[in-house]
Design a protein around this motif. Structure first.
Motif, PDB file in Angstrom:
ATOM      1  N   LYS A 135       0.872  -1.286   0.086  1.00  0.00           N
ATOM      2  CA  LYS A 135       0.128   0.000   0.098  1.00  0.00           C
ATOM      3  C   LYS A 135       0.838   1.121   0.079  1.00  0.00           C
ATOM      4  O   LYS A 135       1.886   1.493   0.582  1.00  0.00           O
ATOM      5  N   GLY A 136       0.343   2.330  -0.586  1.00  0.00           N
ATOM      6  CA  GLY A 136       1.127   3.462  -0.525  1.00  0.00           C
ATOM      7  C   GLY A 136       0.197   4.861  -1.066  1.00  0.00           C
ATOM      8  O   GLY A 136      -0.794   4.862  -1.518  1.00  0.00           O
ATOM      9  N   THR A 137       1.214   5.905  -1.210  1.00  0.00           N
ATOM     10  CA  THR A 137       0.764   7.210  -1.453  1.00  0.00           C
ATOM     11  C   THR A 137       1.457   7.332  -2.819  1.00  0.00           C
ATOM     12  O   THR A 137       2.454   7.239  -2.843  1.00  0.00           O
ATOM     13  N   ILE A 138       0.916   8.083  -3.835  1.00  0.00           N
ATOM     14  CA  ILE A 138       1.215   8.538  -4.961  1.00  0.00           C
ATOM     15  C   ILE A 138       1.993   9.742  -4.747  1.00  0.00           C
ATOM     16  O   ILE A 138       1.425  10.873  -4.411  1.00  0.00           O
ATOM     17  N   THR A 139       3.243   9.752  -4.887  1.00  0.00           N
ATOM     18  CA  THR A 139       4.248  11.042  -4.597  1.00  0.00           C
ATOM     19  C   THR A 139       4.999  11.620  -5.682  1.00  0.00           C
ATOM     20  O   THR A 139       5.406  12.787  -5.564  1.00  0.00           O
ATOM     21  N   GLY A 140       4.836  11.169  -7.036  1.00  0.00           N
ATOM     22  CA  GLY A 140       5.334  11.716  -8.066  1.00  0.00           C
ATOM     23  C   GLY A 140       5.483  10.722  -9.286  1.00  0.00           C
ATOM     24  O   GLY A 140       4.849   9.568  -9.219  1.00  0.00           O
ATOM     25  N   VAL A 141       5.970  11.448 -10.266  1.00  0.00           N
ATOM     26  CA  VAL A 141       5.938  10.684 -11.630  1.00  0.00           C
ATOM     27  C   VAL A 141       7.608  10.900 -12.215  1.00  0.00           C
ATOM     28  O   VAL A 141       8.362  11.840 -11.773  1.00  0.00           O
ATOM     29  N   SER A 142       8.189  10.089 -13.049  1.00  0.00           N
ATOM     30  CA  SER A 142       9.208  10.017 -13.672  1.00  0.00           C
ATOM     31  C   SER A 142       9.139  10.247 -15.191  1.00  0.00           C
ATOM     32  O   SER A 142      10.138   9.981 -15.812  1.00  0.00           O
ATOM     33  N   GLU A 143       7.904  10.575 -15.553  1.00  0.00           N
ATOM     34  CA  GLU A 143       7.830  10.917 -16.963  1.00  0.00           C
ATOM     35  C   GLU A 143       6.875  11.985 -16.898  1.00  0.00           C
ATOM     36  O   GLU A 143       5.864  12.110 -16.366  1.00  0.00           O
ATOM     37  N   HIS A 144       7.260  13.485 -17.715  1.00  0.00           N
ATOM     38  CA  HIS A 144       6.487  14.562 -17.336  1.00  0.00           C
ATOM     39  C   HIS A 144       5.949  15.028 -18.621  1.00  0.00           C
ATOM     40  O   HIS A 144       5.491  16.282 -18.662  1.00  0.00           O
TER      41      HIS A 144
END
Lengths: 217, 217
Positions: free
Chosen positions: B153-162
DNA sequence: TTCATTATTTAGACAAATCTAAAAATTTAT
DNA sequence: ATAAATTTTTAGATTTGTCTAAATAATGAA
């Protein structure tokens, strides 16, 4: 595109050309740690690809194409050496084997960026000249004694090997900073150099000549 | 010491293991752009060297020895990518092919010095973790969604494709920053991920999952 | 110049990594 | 459960770079 092995042959032929031209099969075999028969096979292949001019029993010379390929490998090798010493704190005697591998990485962009990152160095950690991207060597005032040709004259301005044994050896020979020298001959069979120092004729080994830096004329 | 080719096989088996285990012959053949027959030959060879556990018709897994070799190659690959981006100003999408070559350079000293020069980075330009010299991955608070296992389980904190197309896609799916997710299953056949977002079950492709960064728990 | 020595090339074989075509095992569909 | 389709393996060939042993050319010495 050449294979890793082909590139190595071209590079070695390029280096051996400075001592004797054309380059003989056995000289390559010895340098590359292989058998003469293997060298013959490869020379035929390189000849088919028009990278060398090969005449049976007479040895090889590089074609223009072969030479520019070889110079490019030398360029990469020396740039990587600068990187290893300047950026990664390698000692000058630790870099050769790694650079030997790195020189075969295929990417022009990489090499141009690396050159820029290193601030376009003109010599490597051993005092050897680094060709630019067009294959031109800087016309530095100093060169290694081993790179000079008969009748070249100059002044000793430095050394690229600083061990005390080496420096004492030079002193004994009278090859000290500021002395004027003139090349008489470069002996084919061992690359040793016959030269004139203060009217005195003498012969020094290629090993020694490689580590003496000369300012021409 | 393994050959260049053997190293490539180990690396690819390592990567494919994250999707399916054991790894099937055809999966390797497809990824490495070769024929299944060639893969079979190599698997036997790697098995003889005790780098993989190979069972006819059933696929392969890496042995401890094979795994640590593979991780070391991954380490080298990712460190070189950091070098290319941080020091030589490559763009993140220009580095892969060159790193693919550089990862095979054999020198522990080189890699340790490079690691130090880059200030011991923990992630590469694509957000992938860089193992340390003992093969351990940092336990960063965030990981790629594609690296998670069922029940994580976790929280979305970022992306590596912008790219804006990608970001718009995420918005449409409701996968925005701060959303809590839970992995239900990772489908073997395509690596796609089934997950739970606000009581809503959904399936996203591996491609998308790779670019979403999650803070665990 | 002729013989002996040395250097180089040829012929045939080998290991690594790949391929094609055919055989065998596994999986899927009926 | 059996046939059909798919996947994987085997067998035999190919390419690259190497080797050994034997043959040929070039060089050096008497």
């Amino acid at each position: 595109m050449q294979s890793y092995t082909e590139e190595n042959y071209l590079k070695i032929i390029y280096h051996l050309s400075e001592i004797s031209n054309p380059v003989l099969t056995n000289a390559i075999a010895e340098r590359i740690q292989t058998k003469a028969a293997s060298v013959t096979d490869m020379l035929k292949k390189l000849s088919d690809k028009e990278l060398v001019n090969y005449v049976k029993y007479q040895g090889v010379t590089l074609t223009e194409k072969g030479k520019s390929t070889a110079i490019n490998i030398v360029r990469k090798h020396r740039l990587w050496e600068v990187f290893l010493v300047d950026k990664l704190n390698f000692k000058w005697d630790e870099v050769h084997d790694v650079a030997e591998e790195l020189e075969h990485i295929q990417s022009n962009l990489l090499i141009e960026r690396l050159d820029e990152f290193l601030d376009f160095p003109k010599v490597d950690p051993h005092g050897d000249l680094i060709p630019d991207k067009y294959g031109n060597f800087a016309d530095l005032s100093f060169a290694k004694l081993s790179k000079l040709k008969p009748k070249d004259k100059g002044t000793i301005t430095g050394v690229s090997e600083h061990s005390s044994t080496f420096l004492k050896h030079l002193e004994k020979l009278g090859l000290t900073l500021g002395k004027r020298i003139e090349i008489i001959e470069v002996l084919e069979f061992d690359g040793s150099v016959e030269l004139l120092v203060e009217q005195q004729k003498m012969n020094i080994s290629r090993e020694v000549a490689k580590h003496i830096l000369i300012t021409k004329n």
